[in-house]
Write a protein that holds these residues in place. Sequence first.
Motif, mmCIF file in Angstrom:
data_model
loop_
_atom_site.group_PDB
_atom_site.id
_atom_site.type_symbol
_atom_site.label_atom_id
_atom_site.label_comp_id
_atom_site.label_asym_id
_atom_site.label_seq_id
_atom_site.Cartn_x
_atom_site.Cartn_y
_atom_site.Cartn_z
ATOM 1 N N GLU A 4 0.827 -1.201 0.000
ATOM 2 C CA GLU A 4 0.000 0.000 0.000
ATOM 3 C C GLU A 4 0.864 1.255 0.000
ATOM 4 N N ASN A 5 1.896 1.288 0.826
ATOM 5 C CA ASN A 5 2.773 2.455 0.930
ATOM 6 C C ASN A 5 4.169 2.072 0.456
ATOM 7 N N ILE A 6 4.437 2.307 -0.792
ATOM 8 C CA ILE A 6 5.699 1.915 -1.412
ATOM 9 C C ILE A 6 6.718 3.036 -1.228
ATOM 10 N N HIS A 7 7.883 2.686 -0.703
ATOM 11 C CA HIS A 7 9.009 3.618 -0.610
ATOM 12 C C HIS A 7 10.119 3.013 -1.458
ATOM 13 N N ILE A 8 10.182 3.431 -2.716
ATOM 14 C CA ILE A 8 11.065 2.791 -3.681
ATOM 15 C C ILE A 8 12.533 2.911 -3.306
ATOM 16 N N GLY A 9 12.940 4.026 -2.721
ATOM 17 C CA GLY A 9 14.337 4.201 -2.321
ATOM 18 C C GLY A 9 14.773 3.173 -1.290
ATOM 19 N N GLU A 10 13.924 2.924 -0.307
ATOM 20 C CA GLU A 10 14.238 1.919 0.716
ATOM 21 C C GLU A 10 14.334 0.525 0.109
ATOM 22 N N LEU A 11 13.455 0.230 -0.827
ATOM 23 C CA LEU A 11 13.461 -1.091 -1.462
ATOM 24 C C LEU A 11 14.718 -1.291 -2.308
ATOM 25 N N ILE A 12 15.141 -0.251 -2.993
ATOM 26 C CA ILE A 12 16.373 -0.322 -3.781
ATOM 27 C C ILE A 12 17.565 -0.542 -2.868
ATOM 28 N N ASN A 28 28.990 3.944 -11.502
ATOM 29 C CA ASN A 28 29.341 3.799 -12.918
ATOM 30 C C ASN A 28 28.114 3.438 -13.746
ATOM 31 N N PHE A 29 27.344 2.469 -13.275
ATOM 32 C CA PHE A 29 26.176 2.026 -14.022
ATOM 33 C C PHE A 29 25.123 3.127 -14.123
ATOM 34 N N MET A 30 24.886 3.815 -13.015
ATOM 35 C CA MET A 30 23.852 4.853 -12.976
ATOM 36 C C MET A 30 24.363 6.190 -13.514
ATOM 37 N N ASN A 31 25.680 6.262 -13.753
ATOM 38 C CA ASN A 31 26.306 7.474 -14.271
ATOM 39 C C ASN A 31 26.006 8.685 -13.376
ATOM 40 N N THR A 32 26.255 8.498 -12.083
ATOM 41 C CA THR A 32 25.967 9.545 -11.106
ATOM 42 C C THR A 32 26.927 9.418 -9.922
ATOM 43 N N ASN A 47 11.785 8.755 -10.767
ATOM 44 C CA ASN A 47 11.449 8.779 -12.181
ATOM 45 C C ASN A 47 11.452 7.360 -12.727
ATOM 46 N N SER A 48 10.522 7.041 -13.619
ATOM 47 C CA SER A 48 10.425 5.675 -14.139
ATOM 48 C C SER A 48 11.690 5.249 -14.886
ATOM 49 N N GLY A 49 12.362 6.176 -15.539
ATOM 50 C CA GLY A 49 13.616 5.845 -16.215
ATOM 51 C C GLY A 49 14.691 5.419 -15.223
ATOM 52 N N VAL A 50 14.709 6.082 -14.079
ATOM 53 C CA VAL A 50 15.671 5.735 -13.022
ATOM 54 C C VAL A 50 15.325 4.364 -12.440
ATOM 55 N N ILE A 51 14.049 4.120 -12.211
ATOM 56 C CA ILE A 51 13.625 2.812 -11.688
ATOM 57 C C ILE A 51 13.975 1.708 -12.684
ATOM 58 N N LEU A 52 13.833 1.984 -13.963
ATOM 59 C CA LEU A 52 14.203 0.998 -14.984
ATOM 60 C C LEU A 52 15.692 0.659 -14.907
ATOM 61 N N TRP A 54 17.648 0.957 -12.248
ATOM 62 C CA TRP A 54 17.849 0.188 -11.012
ATOM 63 C C TRP A 54 17.408 -1.263 -11.220
ATOM 64 N N SER A 55 16.286 -1.453 -11.900
ATOM 65 C CA SER A 55 15.773 -2.805 -12.147
ATOM 66 C C SER A 55 16.785 -3.630 -12.940
ATOM 67 N N LYS A 56 17.402 -3.017 -13.916
ATOM 68 C CA LYS A 56 18.408 -3.720 -14.720
ATOM 69 C C LYS A 56 19.646 -4.038 -13.895
ATOM 70 N N LEU A 57 20.144 -3.050 -13.176
ATOM 71 C CA LEU A 57 21.356 -3.245 -12.371
ATOM 72 C C LEU A 57 21.152 -4.305 -11.298
ATOM 73 N N LEU A 58 20.020 -4.235 -10.626
ATOM 74 C CA LEU A 58 19.775 -5.106 -9.480
ATOM 75 C C LEU A 58 19.043 -6.392 -9.854
ATOM 76 N N GLU A 59 18.769 -6.547 -11.150
ATOM 77 C CA GLU A 59 18.088 -7.740 -11.654
ATOM 78 C C GLU A 59 16.830 -8.049 -10.841
ATOM 79 N N TYR A 60 16.011 -7.005 -10.683
ATOM 80 C CA TYR A 60 14.771 -7.121 -9.925
ATOM 81 C C TYR A 60 13.751 -6.170 -10.552
#
Length: 141
Positions: A4-12, A28-32, A47-52, A54-60
């Motif tokens: 119900e209450n998603i905190h994406i930063g904590e999950l990452i 290096n991967f996130m270029n930041t 941002n959805s692009g950032v989440i994408l 993270w999803s690729k890097l973390l394979e989740y």
Amino acid sequence: MNFENIHIGELIKQRINELGIPVERICNFMNTSEIEIEQMYEEKFLNSGVILRWSKLLEYDFFRIYSQHLILYSPPSGDYAIQKSTVLPVFRKNIYTKEIIEFILELLETGKKTTQQVLDDYKIPRSTLHKWMVKYNSHEK
């Protein structure tokens, strides 16, 4: 998992800790910078692009968490939601993951919700809920 209450930063951050990925590789991967990475851990929304990325890097698939939220908490369709043709992909709403099933059954087992409340709140068919209870050896409370 609180759908119900998603905190994406904590999950990452949790996933990074599970995998033990060095911060240099992440930067290096996130270029930041490391500071910007730390700031992302504090963000409830990204941002959805950032989440994408993270999803690729973390394979989740972090988007699936939001899909589960939609399954559990989106309002029932009304007349205003009459299906119109679309070029966008159409997804079935009633695909329940193991995590969703466990979440629902835990609500019943702990007494946080009654069977009727689950049926009303999440629009799950009674037969489906019954099958889950039998399959996972759960008992209604």
